[in-house]
Design an enzyme around this catalytic site. Structure first.
Site, mmCIF file in Angstrom:
data_model
loop_
_atom_site.group_PDB
_atom_site.id
_atom_site.type_symbol
_atom_site.label_atom_id
_atom_site.label_comp_id
_atom_site.label_asym_id
_atom_site.label_seq_id
_atom_site.Cartn_x
_atom_site.Cartn_y
_atom_site.Cartn_z
ATOM 1 N N ASP A 83 -31.123 -6.588 106.295
ATOM 2 C CA ASP A 83 -29.841 -5.949 106.030
ATOM 3 C C ASP A 83 -29.997 -5.191 104.716
ATOM 4 O OD1 ASP A 83 -27.371 -5.308 104.982
ATOM 5 O OD2 ASP A 83 -26.505 -7.317 105.169
ATOM 6 N N LYS A 132 -22.250 3.774 101.478
ATOM 7 C CA LYS A 132 -22.551 3.078 100.224
ATOM 8 C C LYS A 132 -23.568 3.857 99.387
ATOM 9 C CE LYS A 132 -21.795 -1.556 102.153
ATOM 10 N NZ LYS A 132 -20.437 -1.932 101.704
ATOM 11 N N HIS A 148 -23.884 -11.360 104.321
ATOM 12 C CA HIS A 148 -22.591 -10.735 104.588
ATOM 13 C C HIS A 148 -22.184 -11.150 106.006
ATOM 14 C CE1 HIS A 148 -19.910 -7.325 105.566
ATOM 15 N NE2 HIS A 148 -19.808 -7.121 104.272
#
Lengths: 409, 146
Positions: free
Chosen positions: A198, A224, A121
Site C-alpha cells: 500500500d 495525495k 489503513h
C-alpha cells in the site's frame, strides 16, 4: 529545489481561514494542487476532451495520447518494467479490492493465510477480511514494536508456507513509519507468497522503484501527490496480471463480444472497464512532472527535516504525546499526537479557529488506535509546500489550545 | 486566536458537563441499551434507559469522545429523565432544529441544552452534539417496536 516559491504554486494556500492565513497540515488526507495540475485539467477539457481508444477523429486521438502518455509517466515514476503493468483505477482502495477479488479469489484456498500488520489503513484490512471470510482463510497480523515499527523477526514469525498474500503499508498514515517492504517482500517470496504494498503515503514523498522493491503489487492514489481525486494506480507484475481475471466488465475492456461469451483486451486495458478516468490521468501526469521537477529525493529530505523540526518543537509542549518512531529519519512528514486532557476534536477546532488545518479522529486505522490504546488522535502531516513557519504556527496554536482549555476548566 | 468565537462553542456550562458528567455509567435495570458511534471520528456512546409506562424513568450514558459529544450526552440524559417518551422525542426534534440553525420551539425550557446553540456555527461539530440524541431516539423507537 524546495524554497519559499513552492507555496506560490498552490493558489489555495493563499487565503485566510477564520481571519488567519491558512496553514494546511492535512496533506496525508489529501494534498493541495499546484497551478500546473489545475492548468493541465483546464487545458485538457478546453482543447482535447474526447473519449479514448475509439473513433478516428482528431480529438479522440489527442485524448488517447494524453491518457496513454500519462501511463508512461507513471511507469517511469515507479520504474515499472512495462506500461502493461500500470492500471488506472479510482485509487488505492479500488486497487486493494481488485487484488483481493481477482488474485485473492483465484489463489487463496481454505486454510491459507493472509498476513497484514496492525498499522494498516482500513483499505488494506477490509478487502482481506472479506476474502478470508469468503475463502475460509486465516487473516494474521504482524504486531508492532513499542516504537511503532515493524521488525523482520516478527514478520518471519507470522509468515509461513501457508501464507499466500502479505500486504503491508509502505509509510503509515498515522505513525509515519517507513516500513522495510523490500525485506518483507523477500520473506514473502521465500514462503511462496505474493507481496502487496500500500503505497498511498509513500508515492507522494519518496522515490519508488517497484523493481528494486521486488513487490508483486503496488497501489497508490493521485490525490495525495498533487494530482486530482478519482485517479489511482495499481502496479502489478505482468505475469501475475496476465493470469488474473478482470473484476469489472463492460465497455473498453473487451476484445470480442458474442451473445454468450466474450474475450478481454490485452493488459492493462482488461482491468479498465468503462470510460476511463481520462482527465484524472492527465492531471496525475502533470502532478508527476511537477514532483519530478522538484525531485523526490529533495521532497523526502524536506519531509524528514519537517518531521524533525516539528517533533523537536512539539516535544517542548508539556503533556503532548507523539506516537510512532522517535527517530525522524525513520518517519515521513506525519506527526500524530495527543494533548493531554484535550480531546483531539477540540484541539482541531481550536487550531481551525487559528487557520490551521489538522486531522482529528481515528484516521481510518481503528485497529491501530486500539493498539495505541487511544480512541482518537490529532495528526499534522507535512508536504513540500510546508515550511518551518507552518510548524511554528502549529506549536503556537497548540499552546493556545492548552491554555484555553486550562482556563475554561 | 479568535477566542470570542471559541467561547461561543465552549461555554462554561458545556465544560462543566464534560468535566463532571451527569448520569455517567450504565443502568443494570434497563429496557433500552444502545451503542452508537460516529464512524468518521471514533466518538462512541453507550446509552441505557429505563422506560416504563411511556416514561423515561432513568437514563445513563457511558462512552468516549470530545467535549461537545460527552457534554451533550450528559445534558441529554438530564433533560429526558422523568419525561414522557413523546416529550423526549420532541426535545430531540427541537435540538435537531437548534443544531441546523433553524427556528426552534422555545415553549419548552431547555435548561443547560441551550448552551449548545453555538455548535450550530461549527458545521464539523454538529455530529458530535447530536450523537447522544440520535442514540436516544433510536433506542426509544426500538423499545416501542418490541
Amino acid at each position: 529545489m524546495i524554497n519559499k516559491e513552492i507555496k506560490s504554486y498552490f493558489p489555495i494556500l493563499n487565503q485566510e481561514i477564520n481571519g488567519h492565513p491558512l496553514v494546511y497540515l492535512d496533506s496525508a488526507a489529501t494534498s493541495q494542487k499546484p497551478v500546473q495540475v489545475i492548468e493541465a485539467l483546464k487545458s485538457y477539457y478546453e482543447l482535447d476532451n474526447a473519449n479514448v481508444h475509439r473513433g478516428v477523429h482528431t480529438l479522440g486521438n489527442r485524448a488517447t495520447e494524453h491518457y496513454e502518455g500519462a501511463r508512461e509517466k507513471v511507469r517511469k515514476f515507479i520504474n515499472a518494467n512495462s506500461m502493461e503493468e500500470i492500471i488506472f483505477l479510482r485509487g488505492t482502495t479500488t486497487a486493494m479490492n481488485l487484488i483481493a477479488q481477482s488474485y485473492g479469489r483465484a489463489n487463496v484456498q481454505e486454510g491459507d493465510e493472509i498476513v497484514i500488520t496492525y498499522m494498516e489503513h482500513h483499505s488494506n484490512i477490509i478487502p482481506w477480511q472479506q476474502l478470508a471470510k469468503e475463502r475460509g482463510a486465516i487473516l494474521k497480523y504482524v504486531e508492532l514494536e513499542k516504537d511503532g515499527t515493524i521488525s523482520l523477526e516478527q514478520v518471519r514469525a507470522v509468515v509461513t508456507e501457508r501464507t499466500k498474500i502479505v500486504s503491508m503499508v509502505y509509510v503509515s498514515n498515522v505513525l509515519g513509519t517507513m516500513n522495510p517492504v523490500k525485506e518483507v517482500a523477500q520473506i514473502a517470496h521465500e514462503n511462496g507468497a505474493v507481496m502487496v504494498v500500500d503505497g498511498a503515503q509513500a508515492a507522494p514523498h519518496l522515490k519508488i522503484d517497484v523493481q528494486q522493491l521486488d513487490c508483486d503489487f503496488f497501489a497508490f492514489s493521485g490525490h495525495k501527490m498533487c494530482g486530482p481525486t478519482g485517479i489511482g494506480v495499481l502496479y502489478g507484475k505482468k505475469e501475475l496480471l496476465n493470469n488474473m481475471e478482470p473484476v469489472e466488465f463492460g465497455g473498453e475492456m473487451i476484445d470480442f463480444v458474442g451473445l454468450y461469451d466474450s474475450t478481454w483486451k490485452e493488459l492493462p486495458w482488461k482491468f479498465e472497464g468503462g470510460t476511463p478516468i481520462i482527465a484524472g490521468a492527465v492531471g496525475l501526469g502533470a502532478a508527476i512532472d511537477f514532483l519530478n521537477e522538484i525531485g523526490l529525493d529533495e521532497i523526502e529530505k524536506h519531509e524528514h527535516q519537517m518531521a524533525a523540526y516539528a517533533m523537536e518543537k512539539m516535544n517542548l509542549i508539556e503533556g503532548l504525546d507523539i506516537y510512532g518512531p522517535t527517530d525522524p529519519q525513520k518517519r515521513a512528514g506525519i506527526v500524530t499526537f495527543n494533548l493531554n486532557d484535550v480531546h483531539p476534536h477540540d484541539v482541531a477546532t481550536v487550531l481551525d479557529m487559528s487557520g490551521i488545518a489538522v486531522r482529528a479522529g481515528h484516521h481510518c486505522a481503528q485497529p491501530l488506535m486500539k493498539w495505541l490504546e487511544v480512541s482518537a488522535t490529532a495528526r499534522a502531516s507535512f508536504y513540500l509546500y510546508n515550511d518551518e513557519s507552518d510548524v511554528d504556527r502549529l506549536v503556537e496554536g497548540l499552546r493556545s489550545a492548552k491554555e484555553y482549555f486550562n482556563d475554561v476548566f | 486566536m479568535s477566542s470570542n468565537n471559541l467561547d461561543q462553542l465552549y461555554r462554561r456550562v458545556i465544560m462543566d458537563h464534560y468535566k463532571t458528567p451527569r448520569n455517567k455509567g450504565a443502568l443494570e435495570n434497563n429496557s433500552v441499551n444502545i451503542e452508537m458511534n460516529n464512524p468518521t471520528c471514533g466518538d462512541r456512546i453507550q446509552l441505557t434507559l429505563q422506560v416504563e409506562d411511556g416514561i423515561v424513568k432513568d437514563a445513563k450514558f457511558d462512552g468516549e469522545g470530545c467535549s461537545i459529544s460527552m457534554a451533550s450526552a450528559s445534558m441529554m440524559t438530564q433533560a429526558v429523565k422523568g419525561q414522557e417518551v413523546d416529550t423526549a422525542l420532541k426535545l430531540s426534534g427541537i435540538f435537531s432544529d437548534m443544531m441546523l440553525g433553524k427556528e426552534y420551539d422555545d415553549s419548552i425550557d431547555l435548561g443547560d441544552i441551550e448552551a449548545l446553540q453555538g455548535v450550530s456555527q461549527f458545521p464539523a461539530r454538529i455530529k458530535c452534539a447530536t450523537l447522544a440524541w440520535k442514540a436516544m431516539e433510536k433506542g426509544v423507537q426500538n423499545e416501542e417496536k418490541s
